[in-house]
Design a protein around this motif. Structure first.
Motif, PDB file in Angstrom:
ATOM      1  N   THR A  31       1.401   5.190  -7.562  1.00 19.01           N
ATOM      2  CA  THR A  31       2.581   5.940  -7.987  1.00 19.01           C
ATOM      3  C   THR A  31       2.172   7.100  -8.886  1.00 19.01           C
ATOM      4  O   THR A  31       1.123   7.082  -9.526  1.00 19.01           O
ATOM      5  CB  THR A  31       3.573   5.052  -8.757  1.00 19.01           C
ATOM      6  OG1 THR A  31       2.940   4.547  -9.936  1.00 19.01           O
ATOM      7  CG2 THR A  31       4.058   3.901  -7.908  1.00 19.01           C
ATOM      8  N   GLY A  32       3.051   8.109  -8.907  1.00 16.01           N
ATOM      9  CA  GLY A  32       2.843   9.247  -9.795  1.00 16.01           C
ATOM     10  C   GLY A  32       4.171   9.880 -10.125  1.00 16.01           C
ATOM     11  O   GLY A  32       5.147   9.733  -9.375  1.00 16.01           O
ATOM     12  N   PHE A  33       4.222  10.581 -11.254  1.00 18.30           N
ATOM     13  CA  PHE A  33       5.454  11.273 -11.666  1.00 18.30           C
ATOM     14  C   PHE A  33       5.090  12.643 -12.221  1.00 18.30           C
ATOM     15  O   PHE A  33       4.079  12.800 -12.908  1.00 18.30           O
ATOM     16  CB  PHE A  33       6.204  10.482 -12.743  1.00 18.30           C
ATOM     17  CG  PHE A  33       7.386  11.234 -13.304  1.00 18.30           C
ATOM     18  CD1 PHE A  33       8.626  11.138 -12.702  1.00 18.30           C
ATOM     19  CD2 PHE A  33       7.238  12.075 -14.411  1.00 18.30           C
ATOM     20  CE1 PHE A  33       9.705  11.856 -13.197  1.00 18.30           C
ATOM     21  CE2 PHE A  33       8.314  12.790 -14.906  1.00 18.30           C
ATOM     22  CZ  PHE A  33       9.553  12.685 -14.295  1.00 18.30           C
ATOM     23  N   PHE A  34       5.937  13.633 -11.924  1.00 18.88           N
ATOM     24  CA  PHE A  34       5.794  14.922 -12.596  1.00 18.88           C
ATOM     25  C   PHE A  34       7.153  15.602 -12.691  1.00 18.88           C
ATOM     26  O   PHE A  34       8.073  15.315 -11.924  1.00 18.88           O
ATOM     27  CB  PHE A  34       4.773  15.832 -11.891  1.00 18.88           C
ATOM     28  CG  PHE A  34       5.118  16.226 -10.476  1.00 18.88           C
ATOM     29  CD1 PHE A  34       5.808  17.400 -10.201  1.00 18.88           C
ATOM     30  CD2 PHE A  34       4.724  15.429  -9.409  1.00 18.88           C
ATOM     31  CE1 PHE A  34       6.099  17.777  -8.891  1.00 18.88           C
ATOM     32  CE2 PHE A  34       5.008  15.790  -8.101  1.00 18.88           C
ATOM     33  CZ  PHE A  34       5.697  16.976  -7.843  1.00 18.88           C
ATOM     34  N   ASP A  84       0.804  -1.223   0.000  1.00 17.71           N
ATOM     35  CA  ASP A  84       0.000   0.000   0.000  1.00 17.71           C
ATOM     36  C   ASP A  84       0.840   1.279   0.000  1.00 17.71           C
ATOM     37  O   ASP A  84       0.284   2.381   0.065  1.00 17.71           O
ATOM     38  CB  ASP A  84      -0.943   0.012   1.204  1.00 17.71           C
ATOM     39  CG  ASP A  84      -0.217  -0.051   2.537  1.00 17.71           C
ATOM     40  OD1 ASP A  84       0.915  -0.577   2.576  1.00 17.71           O
ATOM     41  OD2 ASP A  84      -0.770   0.423   3.551  1.00 17.71           O
ATOM     42  N   VAL A  85       2.157   1.173  -0.091  1.00 19.00           N
ATOM     43  CA  VAL A  85       3.005   2.372  -0.093  1.00 19.00           C
ATOM     44  C   VAL A  85       2.746   3.187  -1.356  1.00 19.00           C
ATOM     45  O   VAL A  85       2.654   2.654  -2.460  1.00 19.00           O
ATOM     46  CB  VAL A  85       4.497   1.990  -0.013  1.00 19.00           C
ATOM     47  CG1 VAL A  85       5.370   3.244  -0.110  1.00 19.00           C
ATOM     48  CG2 VAL A  85       4.788   1.255   1.279  1.00 19.00           C
ATOM     49  N   ARG A  86       2.630   4.516  -1.186  1.00 13.90           N
ATOM     50  CA  ARG A  86       2.430   5.442  -2.301  1.00 13.90           C
ATOM     51  C   ARG A  86       3.732   6.206  -2.544  1.00 13.90           C
ATOM     52  O   ARG A  86       4.389   6.644  -1.598  1.00 13.90           O
ATOM     53  CB  ARG A  86       1.291   6.415  -1.984  1.00 13.90           C
ATOM     54  CG  ARG A  86      -0.020   5.712  -1.644  1.00 13.90           C
ATOM     55  CD  ARG A  86      -1.150   6.694  -1.399  1.00 13.90           C
ATOM     56  NE  ARG A  86      -0.872   7.655  -0.332  1.00 13.90           N
ATOM     57  CZ  ARG A  86      -0.984   7.390   0.970  1.00 13.90           C
ATOM     58  NH1 ARG A  86      -1.353   6.165   1.371  1.00 13.90           N
ATOM     59  NH2 ARG A  86      -0.736   8.314   1.859  1.00 13.90           N
ATOM     60  N   VAL A  87       4.074   6.385  -3.822  1.00 15.29           N
ATOM     61  CA  VAL A  87       5.331   7.041  -4.174  1.00 15.29           C
ATOM     62  C   VAL A  87       5.088   8.111  -5.225  1.00 15.29           C
ATOM     63  O   VAL A  87       4.499   7.839  -6.284  1.00 15.29           O
ATOM     64  CB  VAL A  87       6.375   6.032  -4.709  1.00 15.29           C
ATOM     65  CG1 VAL A  87       7.672   6.753  -5.089  1.00 15.29           C
ATOM     66  CG2 VAL A  87       6.652   4.952  -3.667  1.00 15.29           C
ATOM     67  N   ALA A  88       5.562   9.317  -4.932  1.00 18.08           N
ATOM     68  CA  ALA A  88       5.549  10.418  -5.904  1.00 18.08           C
ATOM     69  C   ALA A  88       6.981  10.652  -6.377  1.00 18.08           C
ATOM     70  O   ALA A  88       7.867  10.934  -5.564  1.00 18.08           O
ATOM     71  CB  ALA A  88       4.983  11.683  -5.270  1.00 18.08           C
ATOM     72  N   HIS A 111       2.167  20.589  -5.937  1.00 17.40           N
ATOM     73  CA  HIS A 111       1.751  19.996  -7.203  1.00 17.40           C
ATOM     74  C   HIS A 111       0.550  19.068  -7.006  1.00 17.40           C
ATOM     75  O   HIS A 111       0.442  18.379  -5.979  1.00 17.40           O
ATOM     76  CB  HIS A 111       2.919  19.211  -7.813  1.00 17.40           C
ATOM     77  CG  HIS A 111       2.714  18.834  -9.233  1.00 17.40           C
ATOM     78  ND1 HIS A 111       1.994  17.717  -9.619  1.00 17.40           N
ATOM     79  CD2 HIS A 111       3.130  19.429 -10.390  1.00 17.40           C
ATOM     80  CE1 HIS A 111       1.975  17.638 -10.929  1.00 17.40           C
ATOM     81  NE2 HIS A 111       2.659  18.657 -11.438  1.00 17.40           N
ATOM     82  N   PRO A 112      -0.378  19.020  -7.971  1.00  8.20           N
ATOM     83  CA  PRO A 112      -1.557  18.157  -7.829  1.00  8.20           C
ATOM     84  C   PRO A 112      -1.227  16.681  -7.607  1.00  8.20           C
ATOM     85  O   PRO A 112      -1.964  15.983  -6.897  1.00  8.20           O
ATOM     86  CB  PRO A 112      -2.284  18.359  -9.169  1.00  8.20           C
ATOM     87  CG  PRO A 112      -1.857  19.707  -9.629  1.00  8.20           C
ATOM     88  CD  PRO A 112      -0.448  19.874  -9.172  1.00  8.20           C
ATOM     89  N   THR A 113      -0.131  16.186  -8.210  1.00  7.08           N
ATOM     90  CA  THR A 113       0.239  14.785  -8.000  1.00  7.08           C
ATOM     91  C   THR A 113       0.591  14.524  -6.550  1.00  7.08           C
ATOM     92  O   THR A 113       0.233  13.482  -5.986  1.00  7.08           O
ATOM     93  CB  THR A 113       1.414  14.388  -8.918  1.00  7.08           C
ATOM     94  OG1 THR A 113       1.006  14.546 -10.281  1.00  7.08           O
ATOM     95  CG2 THR A 113       1.845  12.956  -8.678  1.00  7.08           C
ATOM     96  N   ILE A 114       1.285  15.468  -5.927  1.00 10.82           N
ATOM     97  CA  ILE A 114       1.584  15.356  -4.494  1.00 10.82           C
ATOM     98  C   ILE A 114       0.275  15.357  -3.710  1.00 10.82           C
ATOM     99  O   ILE A 114       0.077  14.562  -2.775  1.00 10.82           O
ATOM    100  CB  ILE A 114       2.495  16.500  -4.038  1.00 10.82           C
ATOM    101  CG1 ILE A 114       3.885  16.371  -4.672  1.00 10.82           C
ATOM    102  CG2 ILE A 114       2.593  16.551  -2.512  1.00 10.82           C
ATOM    103  CD1 ILE A 114       4.729  15.245  -4.131  1.00 10.82           C
ATOM    104  N   GLY A 115      -0.637  16.241  -4.096  1.00 11.21           N
ATOM    105  CA  GLY A 115      -1.918  16.326  -3.395  1.00 11.21           C
ATOM    106  C   GLY A 115      -2.710  15.039  -3.449  1.00 11.21           C
ATOM    107  O   GLY A 115      -3.420  14.695  -2.495  1.00 11.21           O
ATOM    108  N   LYS A 116      -2.598  14.303  -4.562  1.00 19.74           N
ATOM    109  CA  LYS A 116      -3.345  13.054  -4.703  1.00 19.74           C
ATOM    110  C   LYS A 116      -2.717  11.905  -3.917  1.00 19.74           C
ATOM    111  O   LYS A 116      -3.422  11.006  -3.452  1.00 19.74           O
ATOM    112  CB  LYS A 116      -3.424  12.668  -6.183  1.00 19.74           C
ATOM    113  CG  LYS A 116      -4.282  13.596  -7.025  1.00 19.74           C
ATOM    114  CD  LYS A 116      -4.243  13.178  -8.492  1.00 19.74           C
ATOM    115  CE  LYS A 116      -5.066  14.122  -9.364  1.00 19.74           C
ATOM    116  NZ  LYS A 116      -4.969  13.760 -10.808  1.00 19.74           N
TER     117      LYS A 116
END
Length: 252
Positions: free
Chosen positions: A104-107, A78-82, A120-125
């Motif tokens: 996961t997300g990247f920007f 369940d770890v989330r990574v930006a 940044h919106p990706t961090i917010g999510k």
């Protein structure tokens, strides 16, 4: 070039040629880069085993498996990574290697602009700043030549994190052996390739203050192969080829 040093395949002929020139001038770039990657894996596992479930990885570079989320999610799915990097080429590879799960997300972003990154919106999510966060600045701070700027940026990120968050840092040094022989020529290769920044090595007493506001995890700020090695301790000969400090701090 970094991927080539790691033995990866996500690189181009022009990168391989330039990287080989750097290796010819400065052979220790290979064991140092690989030790840095191995430290990152151990550090990420430590964060997740300590309860961290969300990670911000700034300056991730071209993905080389296993990546941060793969290492983390082997311990806890369940770890989330930006992921953040300032290189559009990294963005091209991110879709194939960094965005395989919903966690996961990247920007694209510049570490010198913490407000833009943290907002940044990706961090917010992905990131909940009411819960502890793992922040990775692995082999990136030494691209900031000004000590005051580096310290101010690290402090800005620290101040945004809640108590119990964990900070992972690695940084190049000349404390263990002089890298000047061949280093100038290696830097010239990067300049010829259009690199806008080169490595600024710092001594132990210059790097340690970057952990102000954190409680260093044992064994502290050390030469990276000595930080909780997997298996036997490295030999003196092996250590002589790795000019990088690393450590983890827990925000007080």
């Amino acid at each position: 070039m970094y991927d080539f040093y790691l033995g990866g395949r996500d690189n181009y002929e022009v990168d391989r040629e330039a990287a080989q020139r750097v290796i010819d001038f400065f052979p220790d770039i290979v064991p140092t880069t690989r030790a840095n990657r191995q430290f990152m894996h151990r550090a990420v596992r430590h964060l997740v085993r300590a309860g961290i479930r969300q990670i911000i990885d700034i300056g991730t570079g071209i993905p080389t498996a296993p990546n941060t989320h793969q290492v983390a999610q082997e311990v806890a799915p369940d770890v989330r990574v930006a992921y953040i990097d300032n290189d559009p080429i990294v963005a091209t590879h991110a879709g194939a290697h960094l965005l395989g799960t919903g966690n996961t997300g990247f920007f694209l972003g510049d570490m010198r602009d913490p407000d833009a990154i943290l907002g940044h919106p990706t961090i917010g999510k992905l990131i909940d700043f009411d819960q502890p966060v793992g922040l990775l600045l692995v082999a990136v701070v030494h691209f900031l030549p000004d000590d005051a700027e580096a310290a101010a940026l690290i402090a800005a990120y620290r101040d945004a994190l809640p108590a119990g968050s964990m900070f992972v840092l690695t940084h190049a040094t000349e404390d263990f052996h002089s890298v000047e022989a061949g280093m100038g020529e290696a830097r010239d290769v990067y300049r010829q390739r259009g690199a806008t920044a080169t490595v600024t090595t710092r001594r132990y007493e210059q790097i340690l203050p970057f952990f102000d506001g954190y409680d260093l995890v044992d064994p502290g700020l050390v030469q990276i192969p000595l930080w909780h090695p997997d298996g036997e301790l490295p030999t003196a000969e092996e250590l002589s080829h790795v000019g990088t400090y690393g450590g983890i701090g827990v925000k007080l």
